[in-house]
Structure formats: C-alpha cells, structure tokens
Design an enzyme around this catalytic site. Structure first.
Site, PDB file in Angstrom:
ATOM      1  N   TYR A   1      12.714   1.893   5.495  1.00 17.16           N
ATOM      2  CA  TYR A   1      11.873   2.326   4.369  1.00 17.16           C
ATOM      3  C   TYR A   1      12.482   3.520   3.643  1.00 17.16           C
ATOM      4  CZ  TYR A   1       8.037  -0.833   5.677  1.00 17.16           C
ATOM      5  OH  TYR A   1       7.265  -1.939   5.937  1.00 17.16           O
TER       6      TYR A   1
ATOM      7  N   SER B   1       0.756  -5.400   1.967  1.00 19.85           N
ATOM      8  CA  SER B   1       0.430  -5.544   0.536  1.00 19.85           C
ATOM      9  C   SER B   1      -0.967  -6.136   0.336  1.00 19.85           C
ATOM     10  CB  SER B   1       1.489  -6.383  -0.184  1.00 19.85           C
ATOM     11  OG  SER B   1       2.708  -5.683  -0.268  1.00 19.85           O
TER      12      SER B   1
ATOM     13  N   GLY C   1       0.613  -5.336  -3.650  1.00 13.45           N
ATOM     14  CA  GLY C   1       1.574  -4.340  -4.135  1.00 13.45           C
ATOM     15  C   GLY C   1       1.200  -3.754  -5.485  1.00 13.45           C
TER      16      GLY C   1
ATOM     17  N   PHE D   1      -3.863  -5.054 -10.136  1.00  9.44           N
ATOM     18  CA  PHE D   1      -4.291  -4.220 -11.265  1.00  9.44           C
ATOM     19  C   PHE D   1      -3.416  -4.432 -12.490  1.00  9.44           C
ATOM     20  CE2 PHE D   1      -5.057  -2.197  -7.218  1.00  9.44           C
ATOM     21  CZ  PHE D   1      -6.424  -2.024  -7.274  1.00  9.44           C
TER      22      PHE D   1
HETATM   23  N1  LIG Z   1       6.351  -6.114   7.172  1.00  7.97           N
HETATM   24  C1  LIG Z   1       6.755  -6.250   5.929  1.00  7.97           C
HETATM   25  O1  LIG Z   1       7.644  -7.084   5.620  1.00  7.97           O
HETATM   26  C2  LIG Z   1       6.154  -5.392   4.861  1.00  7.97           C
HETATM   27  C3  LIG Z   1       6.442  -5.639   3.498  1.00  7.97           C
HETATM   28  C4  LIG Z   1       5.831  -4.801   2.553  1.00  7.97           C
HETATM   29  C5  LIG Z   1       4.968  -3.778   2.963  1.00  7.97           C
HETATM   30  N2  LIG Z   1       4.736  -3.567   4.289  1.00  7.97           N
HETATM   31  C6  LIG Z   1       3.803  -2.505   4.752  1.00  7.97           C
HETATM   32  O2  LIG Z   1       2.579  -2.648   4.044  1.00  7.97           O
HETATM   33  C7  LIG Z   1       2.239  -1.408   3.428  1.00  7.97           C
HETATM   34  C8  LIG Z   1       1.444  -1.668   2.186  1.00  7.97           C
HETATM   35  O3  LIG Z   1       2.210  -2.416   1.236  1.00  7.97           O
HETATM   36  P1  LIG Z   1       2.043  -2.117  -0.316  1.00  7.97           P
HETATM   37  O4  LIG Z   1       2.415  -0.715  -0.587  1.00  7.97           O
HETATM   38  O5  LIG Z   1       2.707  -3.193  -1.067  1.00  7.97           O
HETATM   39  O6  LIG Z   1       0.427  -2.220  -0.401  1.00  7.97           O
HETATM   40  P2  LIG Z   1      -0.613  -2.368  -1.572  1.00  7.97           P
HETATM   41  O7  LIG Z   1      -1.724  -1.471  -1.164  1.00  7.97           O
HETATM   42  O8  LIG Z   1      -0.883  -3.800  -1.804  1.00  7.97           O
HETATM   43  O9  LIG Z   1       0.093  -1.806  -2.878  1.00  7.97           O
HETATM   44  C9  LIG Z   1       0.272  -0.450  -3.087  1.00  7.97           C
HETATM   45  C10 LIG Z   1       0.621  -0.263  -4.549  1.00  7.97           C
HETATM   46  O10 LIG Z   1      -0.545  -0.547  -5.326  1.00  7.97           O
HETATM   47  C11 LIG Z   1      -0.806   0.558  -6.161  1.00  7.97           C
HETATM   48  N3  LIG Z   1      -2.266   0.723  -6.305  1.00  7.97           N
HETATM   49  C12 LIG Z   1      -3.174   0.881  -5.317  1.00  7.97           C
HETATM   50  N4  LIG Z   1      -4.429   1.046  -5.836  1.00  7.97           N
HETATM   51  C13 LIG Z   1      -4.277   0.969  -7.177  1.00  7.97           C
HETATM   52  C14 LIG Z   1      -5.193   1.067  -8.266  1.00  7.97           C
HETATM   53  N5  LIG Z   1      -6.498   1.268  -8.056  1.00  7.97           N
HETATM   54  N6  LIG Z   1      -4.699   0.934  -9.539  1.00  7.97           N
HETATM   55  C15 LIG Z   1      -3.369   0.744  -9.760  1.00  7.97           C
HETATM   56  N7  LIG Z   1      -2.455   0.655  -8.756  1.00  7.97           N
HETATM   57  C16 LIG Z   1      -2.900   0.764  -7.476  1.00  7.97           C
HETATM   58  C17 LIG Z   1      -0.220   1.758  -5.448  1.00  7.97           C
HETATM   59  O11 LIG Z   1       0.072   2.782  -6.376  1.00  7.97           O
HETATM   60  P3  LIG Z   1      -0.286   4.331  -6.000  1.00  7.97           P
HETATM   61  O12 LIG Z   1       0.621   4.724  -4.871  1.00  7.97           O
HETATM   62  O13 LIG Z   1       0.014   5.019  -7.296  1.00  7.97           O
HETATM   63  O14 LIG Z   1      -1.729   4.399  -5.640  1.00  7.97           O
HETATM   64  C18 LIG Z   1       1.041   1.158  -4.852  1.00  7.97           C
HETATM   65  O15 LIG Z   1       2.100   1.132  -5.795  1.00  7.97           O
HETATM   66  C19 LIG Z   1       3.593  -0.713   3.211  1.00  7.97           C
HETATM   67  O16 LIG Z   1       3.470   0.696   3.091  1.00  7.97           O
HETATM   68  C20 LIG Z   1       4.310  -1.084   4.482  1.00  7.97           C
HETATM   69  O17 LIG Z   1       3.889  -0.222   5.519  1.00  7.97           O
HETATM   70  C21 LIG Z   1       5.303  -4.362   5.232  1.00  7.97           C
END
Ligand SMILES: NC(=O)c1ccc[n+]([C@@H]2O[C@H](COP(=O)([O-])OP(=O)(O)OC[C@H]3O[C@@H](n4cnc5c(N)ncnc54)[C@H](OP(=O)(O)O)[C@@H]3O)[C@@H](O)[C@H]2O)c1
Length: 300
Positions: free
Chosen positions: A53, A210, A214, A218
């Site tokens: 990461y 996600s 991701g 929104f």
């Molecule tokens: N195992 C795997 O292959 C894998 C792959 C991907 C991810 N992951 C894990 O899953 C976790 C979560 O993934 P993710 O970050 O993609 O999760 P997510 O919660 O689906 O997406 C987060 C994104 O959405 C945005 N967001 C959230 N609320 C919002 C709102 N109300 N309005 C506009 N944008 C909004 C966030 O921006 P802001 O930060 O500005 O709020 C951020 O850019 C990662 O941190 C990681 O630990 C694992």
C-alpha cells in the site's frame, strides 16, 4: 460496535478501517494517531494494511503513529497482506509485476511488515491475490513457521475463489479465517458466483473491500452507478438514514454472512457513516430492491 468471531481467539470489529489510501491523506503521525483513537472510540478496532500500500509506504506511516503510543497495540487488530510484487524504486530487484507465495517471500515480507509497523506480531496475514504459480504446501509451511515464531497469529486469503481457498486450506492445519473480497452495492457478483456461499458453508466471515465501490457510488456517471444511487436515496428516505453511504454499508451489514466492510475514507465523518449503518435494518424487499437496481433486472 458488533464484534465478529473469526477464530476461537480472534475477534474483529465488524467495521474495519482500511489504510490503502493512507499516503494520500497527508496526515502527520500525530494526526493519524488521533484518527485511529477516534476510530477506536467509535468501536473500530481493526485496521487493514498490505505491504504494497502507498508504494510500500503505508505500513511505515502506520508504524510511526503506533510508535507514539505503543499501548494502543493491545487494543487493536492488525491485518496485513503479502504476495504481490510491484515494480518500484523501493524494490529494485522486482523487474516485472508478479505474485510470489513462496516460503521465502512470505516470511521476509511478513518480517518486514512487523518492522515497518513497529509491532512484534500481526493478528492476521492474508495472501493478497491468488497466485497461479502457488505451491500450497510451501505456502502452508511459511504460515506454520510464522505462527510458531509468534509473528503472525492467524492467516487468510484475499480475492480467492472457493477452489483456490480449499486448495490452500487442505495443506494448512490452522483455519483460514477470512477471504477479503470486493463486495458492494455496485459489485454484487460474489453473492451469485459461489464465493459468499462457500464462506457461509465453511463459517468463514468475509471482509468486504471497496464497500462504496472506491467512491464510484458518488462520482460514477455510468448507468449502473446512477441507478443504484437513486435506489439508495429512496431507501435512505424510507429508513431515515442520513445519507446513501449509510444504506450501502447497511446492505452489507444486514446480510447473514456477517460481512465486515473495510471503510476506505480518511475522514472521520465518513467513517462514522459505517458505524451508523449498524442501526439501519433493511427489510428483505428493500435489500432485494437495491440488488435489483444493481443487477439491472429483477431476480429470475
Ligand atoms: N484485498 C484487496 O485486493 C483490496 C483492494 C482494494 C482495497 N482493499 C482494502 O479495502 C479498503 C477500502 O477500499 P476503498 O478505499 O476502495 O473503499 P471505499 O470506501 O469503497 O472507497 C473510498 C473512497 O471513496 C471516497 N468516498 C467515501 N465517502 C465518500 C462520499 N460521501 N463522497 C465522495 N467520496 C467518498 C473516499 O474519499 P475520501 O477519502 O475523500 O473520503 C475514498 O476515495 C482499502 O483501504 C484496503 O484496506 C483491499
């Protein structure tokens, strides 16, 4: 916050905070520590990492925050991953993006993660992606060594199919405690391709990555995102949820598989939406309405 039992001696908070985007949040170690403490106050005690990461940087940022308050270690559960090799200036020996689930790589990656995160052990180590070149006997051997040395308490997988998970489980004498998969109102396929069913059958609890697609929920301008967004708005009104992300989390939390969403935002008010979702009960009809809008058709 509900706790999820993953093994006899392992519990996660049902909401997990994901640190994939940590390097983008531009937080000082003090600010990250403060964010973690606010998460813990809200009941979120489990944090998700991976060696890769932030181009191999996030574990170190987390470690700098943890170093400021080592007593936090006993209050939290740390998940990290290994098995992907990125081409990066941080890893000059990697000449091609590849997977590596050899004993040597798993052990050295885990040891490096411990050092970076300023901890003696991680609660769970996941194999990040299924490796088409995997020798499950060797991977299981690495798990046993790390467990014997007290460096990793439990093991699991991520993005594995049921067959891939069974192959590894057959060689390992401990439980694979989770499969971390992509699962959300915009990624409903795992409910149909056997992935979630297999976990339910084995009584293994899924981690959902996600959970807001991701951020596509929104910002997405495609038809599916738009349709699902409208559906979430309708259900938010019916359930008096404060926003559509609350409903998106509730859709996962209401499912009987005991899904653990991994929240990806670095903003506390957005993380709070996931916590609030625990208070939203969806009727079967509401759950299926969101599914229908996601699939673009009603169920057969
Ligand atoms: N195992 C795997 O292959 C894998 C792959 C991907 C991810 N992951 C894990 O899953 C976790 C979560 O993934 P993710 O970050 O993609 O999760 P997510 O919660 O689906 O997406 C987060 C994104 O959405 C945005 N967001 C959230 N609320 C919002 C709102 N109300 N309005 C506009 N944008 C909004 C966030 O921006 P802001 O930060 O500005 O709020 C951020 O850019 C990662 O941190 C990681 O630990 C694992």
């Amino acid at each position: 916050m509900k706790k999820i039992q993953l093994a006899e001696d392992l519990q996660f908070s049902q909401i997990i905070h994901g640190h994939w985007r940590l390097a983008e949040w531009n937080l000082s170690p003090e600010e990250l520590l403060s964010l973690m403490e606010r998460c813990i106050e809200a009941g979120i005690t489990t944090f998700d990492h991976a060696d890769i990461y932030g181009n191999y940087m996030c574990e170190e940022l987390f470690g700098q925050a943890l170093k400021l308050k080592p007593s936090l270690r006993d209050k939290i559960q740390i998940v990290t991953k290994c098995g992907i090799k990125l081409v990066s200036e941080k890893r000059p020996s990697h000449t091609i993006k590849s997977y590596d689930t050899s004993k040597e790589h798993i052990i050295s990656s885990a040891e490096n993660s411990l050092q970076k995160m300023n901890t003696d052990y991680v609660d769970v180590l996941l194999i990040h992606r299924p490796d088409p070149f995997m020798d499950p006997v060797e991977t299981a051997e690495a798990f046993r060594t790390l467990r014997k040395d007290g460096k990793v308490r439990h093991f699991g997988v991520s993005n594995f199919s049921p067959a891939q998970m069974e192959m590894l489980q057959r060689e390992f004498d401990g439980p694979l405690v989770t499969n971390q998969i992509e699962l959300s109102v915009l990624h409903e396929q795992p409910f149909f391709d056997g992935t979630v069913n297999h976990l339910q059958k084995e009584k293994v609890k899924p981690m959902a990555w996600s959970p807001l697609a991701g951020g596509r929920l929104f910002k997405g301008e495609d038809e599916k995102s738009q349709k699902v967004k409208r559906a979430l708005e309708k259900i938010a009104e019916e359930t008096e949820a404060s926003s559509i992300d609350v409903v998106a989390y509730a859709w996962l939390l209401n499912h009987p598989a005991q899904i653990m969403p991994i929240v990806g935002s670095g903003k506390m008010e957005r993380i709070q939406s996931a916590v609030d979702a625990a208070n939203i009960t969806l009727s079967r009809e509401q759950w299926f309405y969101i599914l229908q809008e996601s699939m673009g058709k009603d169920v057969d």
